[in-house]
Design an enzyme around this catalytic site. Structure first.
Site, PDB file in Angstrom:
ATOM      1  N   ASN A  86      51.929  69.606   6.202  1.00  0.00           N
ATOM      2  CA  ASN A  86      52.518  68.891   7.338  1.00  0.00           C
ATOM      3  C   ASN A  86      53.865  69.503   7.716  1.00  0.00           C
ATOM      4  O   ASN A  86      54.661  69.880   6.847  1.00  0.00           O
ATOM      5  CB  ASN A  86      52.623  67.380   7.083  1.00  0.00           C
ATOM      6  CG  ASN A  86      53.366  67.002   5.831  1.00  0.00           C
ATOM      7  OD1 ASN A  86      53.306  67.703   4.829  1.00  0.00           O
ATOM      8  ND2 ASN A  86      54.074  65.890   5.872  1.00  0.00           N
TER       9      ASN A  86
ATOM     10  N   GLU B 144      57.008  68.616  10.060  1.00  0.00           N
ATOM     11  CA  GLU B 144      57.614  67.536  10.844  1.00  0.00           C
ATOM     12  C   GLU B 144      58.672  68.065  11.815  1.00  0.00           C
ATOM     13  O   GLU B 144      59.031  69.245  11.799  1.00  0.00           O
ATOM     14  CB  GLU B 144      58.207  66.495   9.889  1.00  0.00           C
ATOM     15  CG  GLU B 144      57.105  65.849   9.052  1.00  0.00           C
ATOM     16  CD  GLU B 144      57.606  64.713   8.162  1.00  0.00           C
ATOM     17  OE1 GLU B 144      58.830  64.534   8.024  1.00  0.00           O
ATOM     18  OE2 GLU B 144      56.740  63.990   7.628  1.00  0.00           O
TER      19      GLU B 144
ATOM     20  N   GLU C  69      46.231  68.726   7.758  1.00  0.00           N
ATOM     21  CA  GLU C  69      44.818  69.015   8.056  1.00  0.00           C
ATOM     22  C   GLU C  69      44.675  69.779   9.369  1.00  0.00           C
ATOM     23  O   GLU C  69      43.919  70.746   9.469  1.00  0.00           O
ATOM     24  CB  GLU C  69      44.009  67.712   8.168  1.00  0.00           C
ATOM     25  CG  GLU C  69      43.917  66.913   6.880  1.00  0.00           C
ATOM     26  CD  GLU C  69      45.026  65.879   6.735  1.00  0.00           C
ATOM     27  OE1 GLU C  69      46.173  66.143   7.182  1.00  0.00           O
ATOM     28  OE2 GLU C  69      44.753  64.799   6.192  1.00  0.00           O
TER      29      GLU C  69
ATOM     30  N   CYS D 111      44.396  61.175   8.799  1.00  0.00           N
ATOM     31  CA  CYS D 111      44.740  60.162   9.804  1.00  0.00           C
ATOM     32  C   CYS D 111      43.709  60.175  10.934  1.00  0.00           C
ATOM     33  O   CYS D 111      42.855  61.074  11.015  1.00  0.00           O
ATOM     34  CB  CYS D 111      46.142  60.426  10.362  1.00  0.00           C
ATOM     35  SG  CYS D 111      46.194  61.746  11.591  1.00  0.00           S
TER      36      CYS D 111
ATOM     37  N   CYS E 166      43.490  63.446  12.995  1.00  0.00           N
ATOM     38  CA  CYS E 166      42.843  64.536  12.249  1.00  0.00           C
ATOM     39  C   CYS E 166      41.337  64.305  12.172  1.00  0.00           C
ATOM     40  O   CYS E 166      40.548  65.242  12.283  1.00  0.00           O
ATOM     41  CB  CYS E 166      43.437  64.660  10.854  1.00  0.00           C
ATOM     42  SG  CYS E 166      45.124  65.310  10.876  1.00  0.00           S
TER      43      CYS E 166
HETATM   44  N1  THU Z   1      50.257  63.347   7.160  1.00  0.00           N
HETATM   45  C1  THU Z   1      49.439  64.417   6.991  1.00  0.00           C
HETATM   46  O1  THU Z   1      49.872  65.569   7.031  1.00  0.00           O
HETATM   47  N2  THU Z   1      48.131  64.179   6.781  1.00  0.00           N
HETATM   48  C2  THU Z   1      47.576  62.946   6.627  1.00  0.00           C
HETATM   49  O2  THU Z   1      46.387  62.843   6.388  1.00  0.00           O
HETATM   50  C3  THU Z   1      48.416  61.741   6.739  1.00  0.00           C
HETATM   51  C4  THU Z   1      49.817  61.974   7.173  1.00  0.00           C
HETATM   52  C5  THU Z   1      51.686  63.596   7.347  1.00  0.00           C
HETATM   53  C6  THU Z   1      52.264  63.277   8.685  1.00  0.00           C
HETATM   54  C7  THU Z   1      53.712  63.055   8.371  1.00  0.00           C
HETATM   55  O3  THU Z   1      54.372  64.316   8.311  1.00  0.00           O
HETATM   56  C8  THU Z   1      53.685  62.489   6.959  1.00  0.00           C
HETATM   57  O4  THU Z   1      52.411  62.820   6.425  1.00  0.00           O
HETATM   58  C9  THU Z   1      53.900  60.984   6.885  1.00  0.00           C
HETATM   59  O5  THU Z   1      53.022  60.330   7.726  1.00  0.00           O
END
Ligand code: THU
Length: 164
Positions: free
Chosen positions: A62, A64, A75, A112, A115
């Site tokens: 991830n 941000e 993902e 999520c 994704c």
């Molecule tokens: N996040 C993911 O990368 N994948 C997931 O399946 C759930 C959430 C990330 C998004 C954000 O950077 C952090 O996790 C908190 O939500």
């Protein structure tokens, strides 16, 4: 009026050691990928590893942003990279793992909603299901064969086609 039920099947393993060797390796790469995460806001580091049909593994994490919605999940980073760098090469499996700065994640991480929607389209494009392997930093592993288990009644491209 009829009441209908949708059932999903998933496999639960006590821990990663119960998986096949190949799946253990893929999940290990997803956990390693958490080290490349940029998550100063959530302090929640997610890693994904995508296995292609030719054996190539693509990882993502991830990323941000101070403008929160501009960030992207692990993902989708991995899936979009795979599709842009290896067009036409099918994706067989996706492993997801995570670790947090201030607590231990023992329950499996599930993709999520956004994704899941992206995985739907990848499966549609390649006409083949993706095996999704999910774990926290440690603990039980959940596996589904295809995104339908995680996103029933999904919206997909067929629904956009209009008759001439
Ligand atoms: N996040 C993911 O990368 N994948 C997931 O399946 C759930 C959430 C990330 C998004 C954000 O950077 C952090 O996790 C908190 O939500």
């Amino acid at each position: 009026m009829n009441v209908k039920e949708v059932r999903i099947t998933f496999h639960e393993y006590e821990n990663e050691k119960e998986l096949s060797q190949d799946e253990q390796v893929l999940l290990g790469k997803a956990l390693q990928a958490t080290d490349n995460s940029y998550a100063p806001y959530s302090e929640f580091h997610v890693g994904a590893a995508v296995l292609l049909e030719d054996g190539t593994v693509v990882i993502g994490s991830n990323q941000e942003n101070a403008a929160y919605p501009s960030g992207l999940c692990a993902e989708r980073v991995a899936l979009f990279y795979a599709q842009s760098q290896y067009p036409g090469v099918k994706i067989k499996a996706l492993a997801v793992s995570a670790k947090a700065d201030h607590f231990h994640i023992e329950a499996p991480i599930t993709p999520c909603g956004s994704c899941r929607q992206v995985i739907v389209e990848v499966e549609q494009r390649q006409k083949e299901k993706i095996r999704i392997i999910m774990q926290g930093e440690t603990g039980p592993v959940h596996v589904v064969q295809g995104i339908e288990a995680l996103l029933p009644f999904s919206f997909h491209e067929e629904k956009l086609k209009k008759k001439l």
